[in-house]
Enzyme design. Structure first.
Site, PDB file in Angstrom:
ATOM      1  N   MET A 187      64.736  -4.693  23.026  1.00  0.00           N
ATOM      2  CA  MET A 187      64.008  -4.537  24.283  1.00  0.00           C
ATOM      3  C   MET A 187      63.504  -3.118  24.466  1.00  0.00           C
ATOM      4  SD  MET A 187      63.531  -7.104  26.385  1.00  0.00           S
ATOM      5  CE  MET A 187      63.463  -6.360  28.011  1.00  0.00           C
ATOM      6  N   CYS A 459      53.264  17.455  28.568  1.00  0.00           N
ATOM      7  CA  CYS A 459      52.947  16.610  27.417  1.00  0.00           C
ATOM      8  C   CYS A 459      51.587  15.971  27.691  1.00  0.00           C
ATOM      9  CB  CYS A 459      54.023  15.551  27.187  1.00  0.00           C
ATOM     10  SG  CYS A 459      54.118  14.297  28.480  1.00  0.00           S
TER      11      CYS A 459
END
Length: 485
Positions: A187, A459
């Protein structure tokens, strides 16, 4: 009184007698579990070719809740809400049909379809003609149309009882849980892994969840919530496990020691190695992924072949031929799309030119530079929990770190991108100090920076900087914010 007639998925009906008996018994037990959460006095009866669910409650809210629950039980292809009628003549059936369905067919085209069991002095066609003719005459605006009508009136007759369908519902189909072996689903919280998990549950496999944590506490909580939702909606009749493996040390090792173009395939092989170890520990025979051919660079046939060779554990890919939009459509239908849209998509490593035709010998040579003790350590330190405990944890809110688009003059920006990203697109800010510290080194190196300043993580998309800021907050570094120009 509330009554449902539950129809088996066709693939159950064609099984051998012994298999069909076992499957229907499992389905009967699962229905009882779900229904008795709503009404403790509910009765479920196995009739071989169908099951009936009866409640003495007259509460419409109970009826709706029961219908919702039945629609989420694997193994049911459809189920009808019915009113049971004792009759002696066809007119008795017609009178009840008019009473129950006049509002539904008023002003619309309709037809009557009848299924009959038992000995009678009339045929199914006789019922259809008599009831259809009466409704056509006495319901305003209703008109019989045998081909593609707007409403189909369904009647089932068994001996001296008629069942008039007032509402028809579609089930999720598949096989009852757990008529197949357990599987371990990888997952990520995105569209693909959630839909793949649902598909395996639908096929009758008790599905446990394995999460490789690449993005810190916030990402883990999001994936736990998505996993708990899938379990609670479609497989809450059975207990499953949620396993977390901290994969950041593995990613750091890959980024430092694996050649850029091979990193994506190597990361997937490390995940399969780790997943196989976890599966073996739990006695599970298969892994499940949401991979689809050609969706990303690591999912070409050549790359998937190299990835699979790392383990003898069976790897199932229920979405292998699905288009992305098909996957998103299923996610919307089962209710996981909104969570997937909010989940950060983070693949761990970003290659400038990822290989799409990996060679096994090249990959194996690259992996000789990898310290496998790191992989063994993260697997040994994996946390295993009962998925039911997630609900309690999920009540704890995750606060976002403060984000700014304008920097104060004394700000220090920490560029947390990988060295390759930084080289390709350097961050240049006039009059602002910029420190280069890749995200995979923040945990060990951030504490070496002077702590009397405010730091702003940067970022490309702001997702990783937000997650890393939350991690630093948890570790006591409260002066960390996020820079989003």
């Amino acid at each position: 009184m509330i009554k449902f007639i539950v129809k088996l998925h066709p693939e159950i009906a064609i099984k051998s007698k012994s298999v069909r008996k076992r499957f229907t018994k499992v389905l009967e037990n699962n229905i009882k579990i779900m229904m008795r959460r709503i009404d403790e006095q509910v009765k479920v009866r196995n009739n071989w070719d169908n099951l009936t669910v009866e409640s003495l409650s007259g509460d419409d809210a109970v009826r709706l809740e029961m219908a919702d629950a039945l629609g989420r039980i694997p193994g049911i292809v459809l189920f009808n809400e019915v009113t049971e009628v004792e009759f002696t003549t066809l007119d008795d059936i017609y009178q009840q049909a008019q009473l129950l369905l006049a509002d539904q067919i008023a002003g619309k085209t309709f037809c009557v379809r009848c299924k009959r069991q038992g000995q009678h002095d009339f045929t199914s066609t006789d019922v259809e003609r008599y009831v259809g003719g009466g409704l056509n005459q006495h319901v305003e605006g209703a008109r019989v149309k045998l081909s593609r009508p707007e409403v189909t009136v369904k009647i089932e007759i068994k001996d001296q009882r008629a069942y008039i369908v007032t509402h028809a519902h579609k089930g999720m189909g598949g096989f009852p849980l757990p008529t197949q072996e357990d599987v371990l689903s990888l997952m990520s919280g995105g569209f693909d892994s959630g839909v793949a998990s649902y598909q395996m549950i639908r096929k009758g496999a008790r599905t446990h969840f394995l999460f490789f944590n690449l993005g810190g506490a916030a990402h883990e909580i999001g994936v736990k919530q998505a996993s708990h939702y899938i379990w609670s909606r479609f497989s809450s009749t059975h207990k499953v496990k949620f396993i977390t493996v901290d994969f950041e040390p593995v990613v750091a090792e890959i980024l430092e020691n694996i050649e850029d173009s091979q990193m994506g395939v190597v990361l997937k092989r490390m995940m399969m190695r780790a997943g196989s170890q976890v599966a073996e520990k739990l006695g599970i025979q298969a892994l499940v992924t949401g991979e689809s051919i050609g969706q990303v660079s690591s999912q070409t046939l050549a790359n998937l072949s190299v990835i699979d060779r790392v383990t003898d554990t069976l790897i199932l890919r229920p979405l292998i031929q699905h288009d992305k939009q098909e996957i998103i459509d299923i996610a919307r239908a089962i209710g996981t799309a909104e969570m997937a849209e909010a989940m950060p998509e983070y693949c761990g490593v970003i290659s400038r030119k990822p290989t799409v035709k990996a060679k096994l010998d090249v990959i194996e040579k690259q992996e000789q530079n990898f310290d496998f003790e790191i992989l063994d350590t993260v697997v040994a330190n994996a946390t295993i929990m009962d998925v039911r405990d997630i609900e309690t944890q999920a009540k704890e809110e995750v606060k976002e770190a403060e984000s700014v688009s304008q920097l104060p003059s004394d700000a220090v920006v920490v560029d947390i991108r990988s060295p390759e990203e930084e080289d390709a697109n350097p961050l240049e800010l006039d009059g602002i100090e910029v420190v280069h510290l890749p995200f995979f080194r923040l945990a060990t190196k951030f504490g070496d920076l002077p702590q009397d300043k405010e730091y702003y993580l940067y970022c490309a998309k702001g997702v990783m900087s937000q997650l890393q800021a939350l991690i630093l907050h948890e570790n006591g570094f409260k002066t960390v914010k996020v820079y989003r120009p």
